[in-house]
Design a protein around this motif. Structure first.
Motif, PDB file in Angstrom:
ATOM      1  N   ARG A  90       0.856  -1.189   0.000  1.00 38.54           N
ATOM      2  CA  ARG A  90       0.000   0.000   0.000  1.00 38.54           C
ATOM      3  C   ARG A  90       0.890   1.236   0.000  1.00 38.54           C
ATOM      4  O   ARG A  90       1.516   1.566   1.000  1.00 38.54           O
ATOM      5  CB  ARG A  90      -0.914  -0.013   1.222  1.00 38.54           C
ATOM      6  CG  ARG A  90      -1.763  -1.276   1.332  1.00 38.54           C
ATOM      7  CD  ARG A  90      -2.415  -1.407   2.694  1.00 38.54           C
ATOM      8  NE  ARG A  90      -1.381  -1.450   3.735  1.00 38.54           N
ATOM      9  CZ  ARG A  90      -1.634  -1.391   5.031  1.00 38.54           C
ATOM     10  NH1 ARG A  90      -2.877  -1.303   5.469  1.00 38.54           N
ATOM     11  NH2 ARG A  90      -0.649  -1.432   5.905  1.00 38.54           N
ATOM     12  N   LYS A  91       0.937   1.936  -1.149  1.00 36.64           N
ATOM     13  CA  LYS A  91       1.826   3.089  -1.303  1.00 36.64           C
ATOM     14  C   LYS A  91       1.585   4.168  -0.243  1.00 36.64           C
ATOM     15  O   LYS A  91       2.521   4.861   0.144  1.00 36.64           O
ATOM     16  CB  LYS A  91       1.688   3.705  -2.696  1.00 36.64           C
ATOM     17  CG  LYS A  91       2.222   2.829  -3.799  1.00 36.64           C
ATOM     18  CD  LYS A  91       2.246   3.522  -5.144  1.00 36.64           C
ATOM     19  CE  LYS A  91       0.851   3.704  -5.673  1.00 36.64           C
ATOM     20  NZ  LYS A  91       0.824   4.201  -7.068  1.00 36.64           N
ATOM     21  N   SER A  92       0.350   4.316   0.224  1.00 32.85           N
ATOM     22  CA  SER A  92       0.035   5.356   1.199  1.00 32.85           C
ATOM     23  C   SER A  92       0.346   4.935   2.641  1.00 32.85           C
ATOM     24  O   SER A  92       0.196   5.730   3.561  1.00 32.85           O
ATOM     25  CB  SER A  92      -1.448   5.736   1.094  1.00 32.85           C
ATOM     26  OG  SER A  92      -2.256   4.606   1.376  1.00 32.85           O
ATOM     27  N   PHE A  96       4.904   0.851   3.887  1.00 34.98           N
ATOM     28  CA  PHE A  96       5.013   0.417   2.492  1.00 34.98           C
ATOM     29  C   PHE A  96       6.390  -0.202   2.215  1.00 34.98           C
ATOM     30  O   PHE A  96       7.422   0.346   2.592  1.00 34.98           O
ATOM     31  CB  PHE A  96       4.797   1.602   1.536  1.00 34.98           C
ATOM     32  CG  PHE A  96       5.122   1.279   0.108  1.00 34.98           C
ATOM     33  CD1 PHE A  96       4.314   0.439  -0.634  1.00 34.98           C
ATOM     34  CD2 PHE A  96       6.270   1.791  -0.489  1.00 34.98           C
ATOM     35  CE1 PHE A  96       4.611   0.119  -1.952  1.00 34.98           C
ATOM     36  CE2 PHE A  96       6.587   1.481  -1.795  1.00 34.98           C
ATOM     37  CZ  PHE A  96       5.766   0.645  -2.527  1.00 34.98           C
ATOM     38  N   LEU A 182       0.839  -1.839  -7.686  1.00 37.63           N
ATOM     39  CA  LEU A 182       0.723  -1.582  -6.251  1.00 37.63           C
ATOM     40  C   LEU A 182      -0.661  -1.051  -5.897  1.00 37.63           C
ATOM     41  O   LEU A 182      -1.442  -0.687  -6.765  1.00 37.63           O
ATOM     42  CB  LEU A 182       1.781  -0.578  -5.811  1.00 37.63           C
ATOM     43  CG  LEU A 182       3.236  -0.969  -6.088  1.00 37.63           C
ATOM     44  CD1 LEU A 182       4.165   0.204  -5.867  1.00 37.63           C
ATOM     45  CD2 LEU A 182       3.634  -2.163  -5.242  1.00 37.63           C
ATOM     46  N   GLU A 184      -2.983   1.819  -3.714  1.00 39.94           N
ATOM     47  CA  GLU A 184      -2.866   3.216  -3.233  1.00 39.94           C
ATOM     48  C   GLU A 184      -2.810   3.232  -1.755  1.00 39.94           C
ATOM     49  O   GLU A 184      -2.254   3.174  -0.935  1.00 39.94           O
ATOM     50  CB  GLU A 184      -4.054   4.058  -3.701  1.00 39.94           C
ATOM     51  CG  GLU A 184      -4.019   4.314  -5.194  1.00 39.94           C
ATOM     52  CD  GLU A 184      -2.734   4.940  -5.706  1.00 39.94           C
ATOM     53  OE1 GLU A 184      -2.194   5.856  -5.088  1.00 39.94           O
ATOM     54  OE2 GLU A 184      -2.245   4.474  -6.756  1.00 39.94           O
TER      55      GLU A 184
END
Length: 184
Positions: A90-92, A96, A182, A184
């Motif tokens: 999860r990039k956010s 991560f 990926l 978000e």
């Protein structure tokens, strides 16, 4: 039902230890109770599919995820032992690209909650292992992805094996984190 929950270095990934009742005849425990799971973890999910795999020593499965229809997984081992891995995609997320690893075995009866948005995999460290997992969504092969198990950017500390891991073609050809689809 009483559950002990241990938060890992990635707080969303949790080790779940059921209350085991044993005597000289054997043992009993509830492997899943939705109310107890939600109360202990704070996670309310509906599981729609149960999977069961058997693998030999050194088999490495993963690191798998579905980019659409992501699956949360509650995993456990009913025979043998594995080293189980969850990687945050999860990039956010503040975690991560981080991973956690946990030994799951028939003996310790631990389960691991791997939430949606994570890649998941394991390697068998015993002669063989039988692995069970509940999922929050169905398997959609067209959305399945594999993250490269040996990506140097992840630096996963897999346990020592007797030789090279045994991999499916899709796992041997997994993508590195820098090139992966990926969340978000």
């Amino acid at each position: 039902m009483s559950l002990n929950v241990i938060r890992t270095e990635i707080p969303d990934v949790m080790i779940v230890e059921p209350k085991v009742f044993g005597d000289d005849r054997g043992f009993f425990f509830e492997s899943f109770n939705a109310n107890a799971f939600e109360e202990a973890t704070g996670v309310k999910r509906t599981f729609v599919q149960d999977n069961h795999s058997r693998s030999s020593r050194n088999v490495l499965r993963g690191l798998h995820y579905q980019i659409q229809h992501p699956q949360g997984k509650l995993v456990r081992v009913v025979a043998g032992e594995v080293f189980d891995i969850a990687v945050d995609l999860r990039k956010s997320s503040p975690t991560f690209g981080k991973w956690v690893g946990v030994t799951l075995s028939a003996q310790n009866k631990r389960q691991l909650w791997v939430p949606e948005g994570f890649a998941h995999g394991f390697v068998v460290t015993s002669e063989y292992a039988e692995f069970l997992y509940k999922t929050t969504d169905y398997w959609f092969p067209e959305h399945e992805r594999s993250l490269l198990w040996c990506d140097p950017d992840l630096n996963i500390q897999w346990p020592p094996l007797d030789g090279a891991p045994l991999l499916a073609a899709k796992d041997a050809n997994g993508k590195r984190l820098a090139d992966a689809d990926l969340f978000e």
